[in-house]
Design an enzyme around this catalytic site. Sequence first.
Site, mmCIF file in Angstrom:
data_model
loop_
_atom_site.group_PDB
_atom_site.id
_atom_site.type_symbol
_atom_site.label_atom_id
_atom_site.label_comp_id
_atom_site.label_asym_id
_atom_site.label_seq_id
_atom_site.Cartn_x
_atom_site.Cartn_y
_atom_site.Cartn_z
ATOM 1 N N ASP A 30 -14.306 0.306 1.073
ATOM 2 C CA ASP A 30 -12.816 0.065 1.210
ATOM 3 C C ASP A 30 -12.546 0.174 2.759
ATOM 4 O O ASP A 30 -12.983 1.289 3.365
ATOM 5 C CB ASP A 30 -12.043 1.310 0.547
ATOM 6 C CG ASP A 30 -10.422 0.874 0.149
ATOM 7 O OD1 ASP A 30 -10.286 0.927 -0.865
ATOM 8 O OD2 ASP A 30 -9.907 0.956 1.180
ATOM 9 N N HIS A 92 -0.032 2.205 -8.861
ATOM 10 C CA HIS A 92 -0.660 1.997 -7.422
ATOM 11 C C HIS A 92 -1.579 0.969 -7.126
ATOM 12 O O HIS A 92 -2.308 1.239 -6.239
ATOM 13 C CB HIS A 92 -1.295 3.456 -7.228
ATOM 14 C CG HIS A 92 -0.341 4.430 -7.308
ATOM 15 N ND1 HIS A 92 0.420 4.947 -6.381
ATOM 16 C CD2 HIS A 92 0.159 5.535 -8.129
ATOM 17 C CE1 HIS A 92 1.170 5.971 -6.719
ATOM 18 N NE2 HIS A 92 1.025 6.176 -7.719
ATOM 19 N N HIS A 99 -10.061 -4.369 -9.618
ATOM 20 C CA HIS A 99 -11.206 -3.655 -8.659
ATOM 21 C C HIS A 99 -11.231 -2.109 -9.194
ATOM 22 O O HIS A 99 -10.208 -1.674 -9.776
ATOM 23 C CB HIS A 99 -10.841 -3.676 -7.294
ATOM 24 C CG HIS A 99 -9.453 -3.068 -6.760
ATOM 25 N ND1 HIS A 99 -8.262 -4.063 -6.994
ATOM 26 C CD2 HIS A 99 -9.261 -1.877 -6.664
ATOM 27 C CE1 HIS A 99 -7.334 -3.308 -6.708
ATOM 28 N NE2 HIS A 99 -7.444 -2.126 -6.342
ATOM 29 N N PHE A 100 -12.372 -1.568 -9.062
ATOM 30 C CA PHE A 100 -12.643 -0.272 -9.521
ATOM 31 C C PHE A 100 -13.105 0.405 -7.988
ATOM 32 O O PHE A 100 -13.887 -0.050 -7.320
ATOM 33 C CB PHE A 100 -13.925 -0.269 -10.210
ATOM 34 C CG PHE A 100 -13.701 -0.497 -11.729
ATOM 35 C CD1 PHE A 100 -13.698 -1.895 -12.092
ATOM 36 C CD2 PHE A 100 -13.496 0.601 -12.563
ATOM 37 C CE1 PHE A 100 -13.427 -2.082 -13.224
ATOM 38 C CE2 PHE A 100 -13.473 -0.120 -14.126
ATOM 39 C CZ PHE A 100 -13.227 -1.355 -14.346
ATOM 40 N N HIS A 101 -12.362 1.713 -7.626
ATOM 41 C CA HIS A 101 -12.676 2.512 -6.652
ATOM 42 C C HIS A 101 -13.761 3.535 -7.131
ATOM 43 O O HIS A 101 -13.630 4.189 -8.121
ATOM 44 C CB HIS A 101 -11.570 3.491 -6.234
ATOM 45 C CG HIS A 101 -10.270 2.494 -5.793
ATOM 46 N ND1 HIS A 101 -9.846 2.244 -4.678
ATOM 47 C CD2 HIS A 101 -9.402 1.814 -6.493
ATOM 48 C CE1 HIS A 101 -8.760 1.617 -4.453
ATOM 49 N NE2 HIS A 101 -8.296 1.410 -5.685
HETATM 50 P P1 5GP Z 1 -5.181 -0.438 -4.987
HETATM 51 O O1 5GP Z 1 -4.048 0.241 -4.647
HETATM 52 O O2 5GP Z 1 -4.917 -2.126 -5.301
HETATM 53 O O3 5GP Z 1 -6.064 0.068 -6.166
HETATM 54 O O4 5GP Z 1 -6.418 -0.481 -3.999
HETATM 55 C C1 5GP Z 1 -6.484 -1.718 -2.886
HETATM 56 C C2 5GP Z 1 -7.470 -0.966 -2.179
HETATM 57 O O5 5GP Z 1 -8.068 -2.199 -1.215
HETATM 58 C C3 5GP Z 1 -6.971 -0.021 -1.213
HETATM 59 O O6 5GP Z 1 -7.860 1.026 -1.011
HETATM 60 C C4 5GP Z 1 -7.024 -0.797 0.320
HETATM 61 O O7 5GP Z 1 -7.499 -0.025 1.510
HETATM 62 C C5 5GP Z 1 -8.290 -1.836 0.161
HETATM 63 N N1 5GP Z 1 -8.016 -2.924 0.692
HETATM 64 C C6 5GP Z 1 -6.773 -3.735 1.196
HETATM 65 N N2 5GP Z 1 -7.162 -4.618 1.865
HETATM 66 C C7 5GP Z 1 -8.609 -4.689 2.228
HETATM 67 C C8 5GP Z 1 -9.530 -5.413 2.910
HETATM 68 O O8 5GP Z 1 -9.145 -6.619 3.642
HETATM 69 N N3 5GP Z 1 -10.660 -5.074 3.043
HETATM 70 C C9 5GP Z 1 -11.248 -4.024 2.346
HETATM 71 N N4 5GP Z 1 -12.609 -3.946 2.704
HETATM 72 N N5 5GP Z 1 -10.461 -3.454 1.722
HETATM 73 C C10 5GP Z 1 -9.094 -3.600 1.654
#
Ligand code: 5GP
Length: 139
Positions: A30, A92, A99-101
């Site tokens: 991330d 959020h 995607h999974f974090h």
């Molecule tokens: P969400 O809030 O949609 O669950 O999380 C999206 C995640 O994608 C965020 O933690 C953010 O930091 C990450 N992210 C957004 N743009 C990019 C990018 O261009 N490259 C990478 N590696 N991560 C990204």
Amino acid sequence: MADTIFTKILRGDIPCHKVYEDEHVLAFLDIRPLSYGHTLVIPKEEAATLDQLSDDASAAIGRVLPRLCRAIRAITGVEQFNVLQNNGPMAHQAVFHVHFHIIPKPGVDEGLGIEWPAKKLDPQEAAKLAASLSNEIGG
Ligand code: 5GP
């Protein structure tokens, strides 16, 4: 579905720090980590939210998630972690590609913070709800 930043990463138009790739799945760091080792795991299939993902893509993610968690534990030395998966802006989600974090939890004030506004489960309501859900999913 419009291209997201993750589609561009999948195509190689935007770079990423790749951790894992197979036919169906890509995992990369991330760009704004909540903690050291924060990794994103995405299907190559284009789907905005988890409920729209095919069984095959879901299976491919499920197969590799625990392996990635083990690798992150081993390399960061952090044993506790959260797996987070957001769907919809109120939940959020910022990038509308599933995607999974995987987020290491090195300490109480580091990594993912969660509010958990738990309520009471009414037994009669719960019986009806569980039956409706079970009927809907065909289980
Ligand atoms: P969400 O809030 O949609 O669950 O999380 C999206 C995640 O994608 C965020 O933690 C953010 O930091 C990450 N992210 C957004 N743009 C990019 C990018 O261009 N490259 C990478 N590696 N991560 C990204």
